[in-house]
Each structure stands twice: as structure tokens, then as C-alpha cells.
Write a protein that holds these residues in place. Structure first.
Motif, PDB file in Angstrom:
ATOM      1  N   ARG A  64     -16.381 -36.884  41.882  1.00 45.58           N
ATOM      2  CA  ARG A  64     -16.025 -37.134  40.491  1.00 45.58           C
ATOM      3  C   ARG A  64     -16.567 -35.997  39.642  1.00 45.58           C
ATOM      4  NH1 ARG A  64     -14.021 -41.996  39.535  1.00 45.58           N
ATOM      5  NH2 ARG A  64     -14.551 -41.977  37.337  1.00 45.58           N
ATOM      6  N   PHE A  65     -15.735 -35.519  38.735  1.00 40.37           N
ATOM      7  CA  PHE A  65     -16.145 -34.474  37.811  1.00 40.37           C
ATOM      8  C   PHE A  65     -15.684 -34.866  36.424  1.00 40.37           C
ATOM      9  CE2 PHE A  65     -15.424 -30.383  35.622  1.00 40.37           C
ATOM     10  CZ  PHE A  65     -16.726 -29.911  35.650  1.00 40.37           C
ATOM     11  N   ARG A  66     -16.630 -35.108  35.541  1.00 40.27           N
ATOM     12  CA  ARG A  66     -16.347 -35.560  34.172  1.00 40.27           C
ATOM     13  C   ARG A  66     -15.470 -36.812  34.154  1.00 40.27           C
ATOM     14  NH1 ARG A  66     -15.601 -30.075  30.569  1.00 40.27           N
ATOM     15  NH2 ARG A  66     -17.626 -29.225  31.101  1.00 40.27           N
ATOM     16  N   GLY A  67     -15.749 -37.730  35.065  1.00 39.24           N
ATOM     17  CA  GLY A  67     -15.037 -38.994  35.096  1.00 39.24           C
ATOM     18  C   GLY A  67     -13.708 -38.959  35.817  1.00 39.24           C
ATOM     19  N   VAL A  68     -13.277 -37.811  36.271  1.00 43.26           N
ATOM     20  CA  VAL A  68     -11.991 -37.693  36.961  1.00 43.26           C
ATOM     21  C   VAL A  68     -12.261 -37.545  38.458  1.00 43.26           C
ATOM     22  CG1 VAL A  68      -9.886 -36.327  37.195  1.00 43.26           C
ATOM     23  CG2 VAL A  68     -10.964 -36.586  34.951  1.00 43.26           C
TER      24      VAL A  68
END
Length: 93
Positions: A64-68
């Protein structure tokens, strides 16, 4: 047909460095590489015929990166056993 460009990297970790003492090299490749293709690459480019090759399909991790949510690429690992006394100078650490 396998080519040297299908080899992504040689893995250097604490575990793989210990395996290199036993003439085993761990190679990360594209998922389409086969054992016979890797044997051809070693014979053609390094002049060494491996005595044994084991393969492992590795799925990419979900991160996950910044919620994505995203997924890392899949790859294949090969454990290449070199004959006794054979060494590849360019891969030595």
C-alpha cells in the motif's frame, strides 16, 4: 529462446552468500525463463554447464502506498549449482 537479458539480477543476501560457498548461485529472472533456457545462457555467456538447477516462482507482494493498493512484479528464482572448481569471476563478491 532465452537470452542474458532475461536474467534480472544475482541475489546477494546473507543466506545466498552462504550458499555461494557451496557453489550455488541464486539468480532472479523473468517468469518466462525455463531451466533449459537458463542452462543455455550459462553455457553460452559464462562457459559453464550447471550441474543442477532448481526453480521457484515468486509472486509479487501486495503493498500500500498512500492508501492505494498495488502489487510488485512476479519473478522466478533459480538455484544454480555450479560444478566443483567452476567460478564466475564477474559474479564474485
Amino acid at each position: 529462446m532465452a537470452d542474458i537479458t532475461d536474467i534480472k539480477s544475482i541475489l546477494y543476501t546473507e543466506k545466498t552468500l552462504g550458499m555461494q560457498e557451496d557453489n550455488v548461485i541464486v539468480v532472479q529472472t523473468s517468469p518466462r525463463m525455463t531451466k533449459t533456457g537458463l542452462k543455455e545462457v550459462f553455457r553460452e555467456y559464462f562457459g559453464i554447464v550447471p550441474s543442477n538447477i532448481n526453480s521457484l516462482n515468486q509472486s509479487g507482494k501486495v503493498k500500500r502506498f498512500r492508501g492505494v493498493a498495488g502489487k510488485q512484479n512476479d519473478f522466478k528464482k533459480f538455484y544454480v549449482k555450479l560444478p566443483e572448481g567452476a567460478q564466475i569471476e564477474s559474479l564474485a563478491v
